[in-house]
Design a protein around this motif. Structure first.
Motif, PDB file in Angstrom:
ATOM      1  N   LEU A  62       3.532   0.676  -9.564  1.00 11.43           N
ATOM      2  CA  LEU A  62       2.760  -0.570  -9.921  1.00 11.43           C
ATOM      3  C   LEU A  62       1.189  -0.306  -9.470  1.00 11.43           C
ATOM      4  O   LEU A  62       0.562  -0.660 -10.371  1.00 11.43           O
ATOM      5  CB  LEU A  62       3.402  -1.486  -9.309  1.00 11.43           C
ATOM      6  CG  LEU A  62       2.970  -3.035  -9.444  1.00 11.43           C
ATOM      7  CD1 LEU A  62       3.163  -3.420 -10.985  1.00 11.43           C
ATOM      8  CD2 LEU A  62       3.505  -4.000  -8.496  1.00 11.43           C
ATOM      9  N   VAL A  63       0.862  -0.087  -8.530  1.00 11.61           N
ATOM     10  CA  VAL A  63      -0.273  -0.246  -8.003  1.00 11.61           C
ATOM     11  C   VAL A  63      -1.160   0.957  -8.485  1.00 11.61           C
ATOM     12  O   VAL A  63      -2.446   0.710  -9.071  1.00 11.61           O
ATOM     13  CB  VAL A  63      -0.545  -0.208  -6.351  1.00 11.61           C
ATOM     14  CG1 VAL A  63      -1.943   0.083  -5.905  1.00 11.61           C
ATOM     15  CG2 VAL A  63       0.200  -1.297  -5.766  1.00 11.61           C
ATOM     16  N   LEU A  64      -0.785   2.062  -8.813  1.00 14.85           N
ATOM     17  CA  LEU A  64      -1.457   3.164  -9.323  1.00 14.85           C
ATOM     18  C   LEU A  64      -1.761   3.027 -10.622  1.00 14.85           C
ATOM     19  O   LEU A  64      -2.719   3.308 -11.173  1.00 14.85           O
ATOM     20  CB  LEU A  64      -0.411   4.533  -9.059  1.00 14.85           C
ATOM     21  CG  LEU A  64      -0.615   5.353  -7.717  1.00 14.85           C
ATOM     22  CD1 LEU A  64       0.402   6.368  -7.582  1.00 14.85           C
ATOM     23  CD2 LEU A  64      -2.075   5.431  -7.052  1.00 14.85           C
ATOM     24  N   SER A  65      -0.617   2.410 -11.370  1.00 15.34           N
ATOM     25  CA  SER A  65      -0.990   2.166 -12.963  1.00 15.34           C
ATOM     26  C   SER A  65      -1.920   1.195 -13.249  1.00 15.34           C
ATOM     27  O   SER A  65      -2.529   1.181 -13.973  1.00 15.34           O
ATOM     28  CB  SER A  65       0.455   2.067 -13.425  1.00 15.34           C
ATOM     29  OG  SER A  65       1.075   1.166 -13.185  1.00 15.34           O
ATOM     30  N   LEU A  66      -1.681   0.092 -12.151  1.00 18.78           N
ATOM     31  CA  LEU A  66      -2.713  -0.915 -12.518  1.00 18.78           C
ATOM     32  C   LEU A  66      -4.140  -0.437 -12.274  1.00 18.78           C
ATOM     33  O   LEU A  66      -5.160  -0.852 -13.107  1.00 18.78           O
ATOM     34  CB  LEU A  66      -2.531  -2.212 -11.528  1.00 18.78           C
ATOM     35  CG  LEU A  66      -1.463  -3.119 -11.968  1.00 18.78           C
ATOM     36  CD1 LEU A  66      -1.038  -4.071 -10.901  1.00 18.78           C
ATOM     37  CD2 LEU A  66      -1.845  -3.872 -13.263  1.00 18.78           C
TER      38      LEU A  66
END
Length: 129
Positions: A62-66
């Motif tokens: 979630l954090v990486l893709s955001l």
């Protein structure tokens, strides 16, 4: 290995649906043709990160893709001639975008959160079985 195949399938589905919103945008409701392509692109990024980090927690993807999606969008503020030529190509435009829009950040967030939510539901369900 099974989960990598599932996530690769999700990436492929997001690509097909996203390209469909571009190719058939005039036949779709305007809300769908305006917003879903970017949301699906970001969802593809989320599922792609799951392919790479299958054994890591979902929140990490979630954090990486955001971060990746927002980074691509903010990179569109850079307007050097060479990058504009890359963005003018079909592949460059699909990957890097063409111009910065604040609404794209909302679309990316919605797409990634939706895919994360689906992923959590399916992961929890598979643990129960």
């Amino acid at each position: 290995m099974r989960s990598k195949l599932v996530y690769c399938s999700a990436v492929l589905l997001a690509v097909i649906l996203g390209l469909g919103t571009r190719a058939y945008g005039n036949q779709l409701p305007s809300f769908v043709s305006e917003h879903f392509g970017d949301a699906l692109w970001a969802g593809m990024i989320y599922f792609g990160s799951r392919v790479l980090f299958t054994r890591r927690p979902l929140w990490m993807s979630l954090v990486l893709s955001l971060g990746f999606s927002f980074g691509i969008e903010f990179s569109q503020l850079y307007q050097a001639e060479w990058i504009l030529e890359v963005r003018a190509t079909t592949a460059g435009g699909l990957i890097l975008g063409r111009g910065f829009l604040w609404i794209d950040l909302v679309r990316y967030t919605a797409g990634i959160l939706f895919c994360y939510w689906i992923d959590r539901i399916l992961c929890n369900r598979s643990r129960m079985i």
